[in-house]
Design an enzyme around this catalytic site. Structure first.
Site, mmCIF file in Angstrom:
data_model
loop_
_atom_site.group_PDB
_atom_site.id
_atom_site.type_symbol
_atom_site.label_atom_id
_atom_site.label_comp_id
_atom_site.label_asym_id
_atom_site.label_seq_id
_atom_site.Cartn_x
_atom_site.Cartn_y
_atom_site.Cartn_z
ATOM 1 N N ARG A 155 0.837 -1.188 0.000
ATOM 2 C CA ARG A 155 0.000 0.000 0.000
ATOM 3 C C ARG A 155 0.884 1.255 0.000
ATOM 4 N NH1 ARG A 155 -5.047 1.791 -1.192
ATOM 5 N NH2 ARG A 155 -6.087 2.837 0.544
ATOM 6 N N THR B 116 -8.702 0.856 -9.512
ATOM 7 C CA THR B 116 -8.251 -0.399 -8.951
ATOM 8 C C THR B 116 -8.464 -1.529 -9.955
ATOM 9 O OG1 THR B 116 -9.016 0.499 -6.913
ATOM 10 C CG2 THR B 116 -8.614 -1.877 -6.938
ATOM 11 N N THR C 261 -4.053 -0.623 -7.183
ATOM 12 C CA THR C 261 -4.835 0.575 -7.501
ATOM 13 C C THR C 261 -3.980 1.825 -7.567
ATOM 14 O OG1 THR C 261 -6.812 1.819 -6.854
ATOM 15 C CG2 THR C 261 -5.361 1.129 -5.069
ATOM 16 N N ASN D 264 -6.191 4.336 -7.150
ATOM 17 C CA ASN D 264 -7.418 4.878 -6.552
ATOM 18 C C ASN D 264 -8.422 5.244 -7.627
ATOM 19 O OD1 ASN D 264 -9.143 5.322 -4.481
ATOM 20 N ND2 ASN D 264 -8.315 7.273 -3.867
ATOM 21 N N ASP E 286 -7.973 8.159 0.615
ATOM 22 C CA ASP E 286 -8.468 7.019 1.415
ATOM 23 C C ASP E 286 -8.247 7.221 2.914
ATOM 24 O OD1 ASP E 286 -9.614 5.566 -0.585
ATOM 25 O OD2 ASP E 286 -7.958 4.170 -0.862
ATOM 26 N N SER F 8 -7.538 0.768 3.289
ATOM 27 C CA SER F 8 -8.043 0.299 1.998
ATOM 28 C C SER F 8 -9.216 -0.650 2.212
ATOM 29 C CB SER F 8 -6.923 -0.443 1.270
ATOM 30 O OG SER F 8 -7.412 -1.053 0.100
ATOM 31 N N GLY G 153 -13.565 -1.374 -6.978
ATOM 32 C CA GLY G 153 -14.888 -0.840 -6.640
ATOM 33 C C GLY G 153 -14.935 -0.039 -5.357
ATOM 34 N N GLY G 154 -13.781 0.459 -4.893
ATOM 35 C CA GLY G 154 -13.779 1.308 -3.701
ATOM 36 C C GLY G 154 -14.430 0.612 -2.520
HETATM 37 O O1 DON Z 1 -7.947 1.041 -1.487
HETATM 38 C C1 DON Z 1 -9.121 1.289 -1.675
HETATM 39 O O2 DON Z 1 -10.019 0.822 -0.992
HETATM 40 C C2 DON Z 1 -9.517 2.214 -2.821
HETATM 41 N N1 DON Z 1 -8.426 3.107 -3.115
HETATM 42 C C3 DON Z 1 -9.890 1.384 -4.011
HETATM 43 C C4 DON Z 1 -10.294 2.249 -5.193
HETATM 44 C C5 DON Z 1 -11.067 1.521 -6.211
HETATM 45 O O3 DON Z 1 -11.402 0.391 -6.086
HETATM 46 C C6 DON Z 1 -11.436 2.352 -7.396
HETATM 47 N N2 DON Z 1 -12.001 1.579 -8.394
HETATM 48 N N3 DON Z 1 -12.340 0.997 -9.171
#
Ligand code: DON
Length: 565
Positions: A98, A374, A392, A394, A416, A445, A466-467
């Site tokens: 990370r 991501t 990712t 982000n 984040d 994350s 997918g955040g």
């Molecule tokens: O680490 C995380 O949870 C976010 N930065 C992930 C971002 C993400 O999945 C964006 N998308 N598709």
């Protein structure tokens, strides 16, 4: 600089959406090895490494570097991620690569003088960038668990960057739509246009600067990125736009190998990513709660099934906001949160017939005694080694900042962090002290690279972008396979729902629930909200030990490809 953040769900709309109820394709079958990633050329790079005798880690690392070339919207060397590894000899481990806050970061750096959170600063441009971890993570994985030389696994990515590859429809569309917004001090246009003109579908996309950067990594390993010319170019780029990353931040970055978090679900073992991701802990807490209910008997997609998941999700995400952060900075109560006892206590709050408002839910009680855009790819080799990696920058194209002369996007991962307690980030997630900004800390994350074992052998390798929805997406694929007895492709294709406590809404994918089901959920007190696009983009592999077959399932919500042999 113009606004560079591409709201995740808006992009999903651009890409079109899927009626997820209708399975559209079959999993790809193979006997020896399988790579499933979000982009076909990168999947094939990994598959070819397997064919050449590499193991799953070699193939994952080669795929990771190839994605940095062919899938620049999320594949990266300027971001970070997590890798969960299960070796055929029983070794189970994970690598946390990370990003970290730069040494000059500070708790209130995104607040103005009145204490107001300025989201643009954490979501776009130079101040949003965390110290990248991908190169350290991939190279550590290779040297510890791979079998091939660095030069061999990097060669395909270098060739793709140097000789170029035909731009696919989706990359052409995204690059052309976003190029002006993404342009920071000219670096992006130089790297991502053909002499200033947008690339068209089918044109060859050459990335000379990126090829040189990859060659430095190939020749000098981590030092080829974190020191020397690449590091100097990153710091030079920082100076153009007031970024904080210094040479020392790069030199001092290291990936961390950690034990993954593990648990069980109905006789299966679950191996997933621990902090600094919340993914594995929240996944296990959810599975532990749901194991106490008849998930299969509730029936897939029924109001009872959806409200059961939603109630559990709210409880788990309330815990996430309170207890999860970088374990080097905050004593995350891991063992309590993943225990069956805690889940049993927490699940007493679940009433499936009546939605509990978010405001009536708080985090659980932890015994004081306890201290302490991501993309995902999955790989299985002929020996039974398995790798699950989510990485990712982000947002799609991260901060929008390309390192001039080095040819790659830098992340906007600083968003984040919980920049202000109780104030949502771009994914609507809230948090507090555990995830507050501190120098050199990893931001929390939701990434959830996961391997499911039965009788100590991998049966499912799964993960998603997918955040905030990553955890619930992975959860539902696992429930679909274990409880609803779906094959892996149907499990990936099936509709998904999501509830993250705040905002107090139960989200469902576009056109995926019937009016009748939505009505019944409303009667139970939910406010179902239709997502304009879809939720997640899973790349999964199922292993059938009896038939000795691998099944690769790319998510039809994206353009992923399963490549096996
Ligand atoms: O680490 C995380 O949870 C976010 N930065 C992930 C971002 C993400 O999945 C964006 N998308 N598709």
């Amino acid at each position: 600089m113009k606004k560079v953040l591409i709201p995740f769900f808006a992009l999903l709309l651009v890409f079109g959406c899927l009626e997820a109820k209708t399975p559209v394709r079959k999993a790809v079958e193979a006997r020896h090895g399988m790579v499933v990633s979000a982009e076909g050329l990168a999947s094939r790079v990994g598959r070819d490494i397997l064919k050449q005798g590499g193991n799953a880690v070699d193939a994952a690392v080669a795929t990771g570097f190839a994605l940095a070339v062919t899938f620049p919207q999320a594949g990266n060397i300027g971001g970070g991620g997590y890798m969960v590894i299960r070796m055929a000899n029983g070794t189970t481990t994970s690598i946390d690569y990370r990003e970290k806050a730069p040494g000059k970061a500070s708790r209130d750096m995104y607040l103005d003088s009145t204490g107001r959170f300025i989201s643009e600063r954490s979501e776009q441009g130079y101040l949003s960038i965390g110290v990248p971890g991908s190169v350290a993570g991939l190279l550590d994985a290779l040297s510890k668990y791979g079998t091939m030389k660095r030069e061999q696994v990097l060669a395909p990515a270098i060739a793709l960057a140097e000789r170029g590859f035909p731009v696919g429809a989706s990359l052409a569309r995204v690059l052309n739509e976003k190029i002006d917004e993404l342009n920071c001090f000219g670096g992006t246009k130089r790297a991502f246009t053909k002499k200033g003109k947008p690339y068209k579908k089918g044109e060859t996309f050459v990335q000379k600067d990126l090829a040189e950067t990859l060659k430095r990594i190939s020749a000098h390993g981590k030092q080829g990125f974190y020191e020397g010319k690449t590091a100097r170019l990153i710091v030079k780029e920082m100076k153009l736009g007031g970024g904080l990353i210094a040479l020392d931040d790069l030199k001092n970055y290291s990936a961390i190998e950690r034990p993954p978090v593990t648990g069980t679900y109905r006789g299966y073992s679950i191996v997933s990513m621990g902090p600094s991701s919340s993914g594995g802990i929240i996944l296990l807490e959810l599975l532990n709660m749901l194991e106490l209910y008849d998930v299969a008997g509730s029936g897939f997609g029924t109001p009872q099934n959806i409200s059961l998941m939603a109630e559990a999700m709210k409880l788990a995400y309330a815990d996430r906001a309170e207890f999860l952060g970088d374990p080097e900075f905050y004593p995350v109560p891991i063992s309590t949160l993943i225990s069956k006892e805690y889940a049993a206590e927490r699940s007493k709050l679940i009433d499936t017939m009546k939605a509990t408002p978010a405001s009536a839910i708080a985090h659980g009680t932890i015994p004081t005694a306890e201290g302490t855009h991501t993309t995902h790819y999955s790989v299985v080799d002929k020996w039974g080694n398995a790798v699950s990696t989510t990485t990712t920058i982000n947002s799609w194209f991260g901060s929008g900042v390309v390192v001039s002369g080095a040819g790659f996007f830098l992340n906007n991962e600083m968003d984040d962090f919980s920049a202000k307690p109780g104030t949502p980030n771009q994914f609507g997630l809230i948090g507090g002290t555990a995830n507050a900004i501190q120098p050199n800390k990893r931001m929390l994350s939701a990434m959830t690279p996961t391997i499911v074992l039965k009788d100590k052998k991998p049966v499912l390798v799964v993960g998603s972008p997918g955040g905030s929805t990553i955890i619930t997406t992975v959860l539902q694929v696992i429930l679909n396979v274990i409880d609803h007895r779906m094959n892996v492709q149907d499990a990936v294709d099936a509709l998904r729902v999501h509830d993250q406590w705040y905002p107090d809404s139960l989200y469902y994918e576009h056109a995926s629930l019937s009016a009748g089901v939505v009505d019944q959920l409303k009667k139970r007190g939910y406010a179902p909200a239709e997502r304009p696009g879809h939720q997640g983009e899973v790349e999964a592999i199922a292993v059938d030990g009896t038939k000795k077959l691998l099944y690769g399932a790319a998510d039809p919500r994206g353009h992923g490809v399963a490549a096996g042999y």
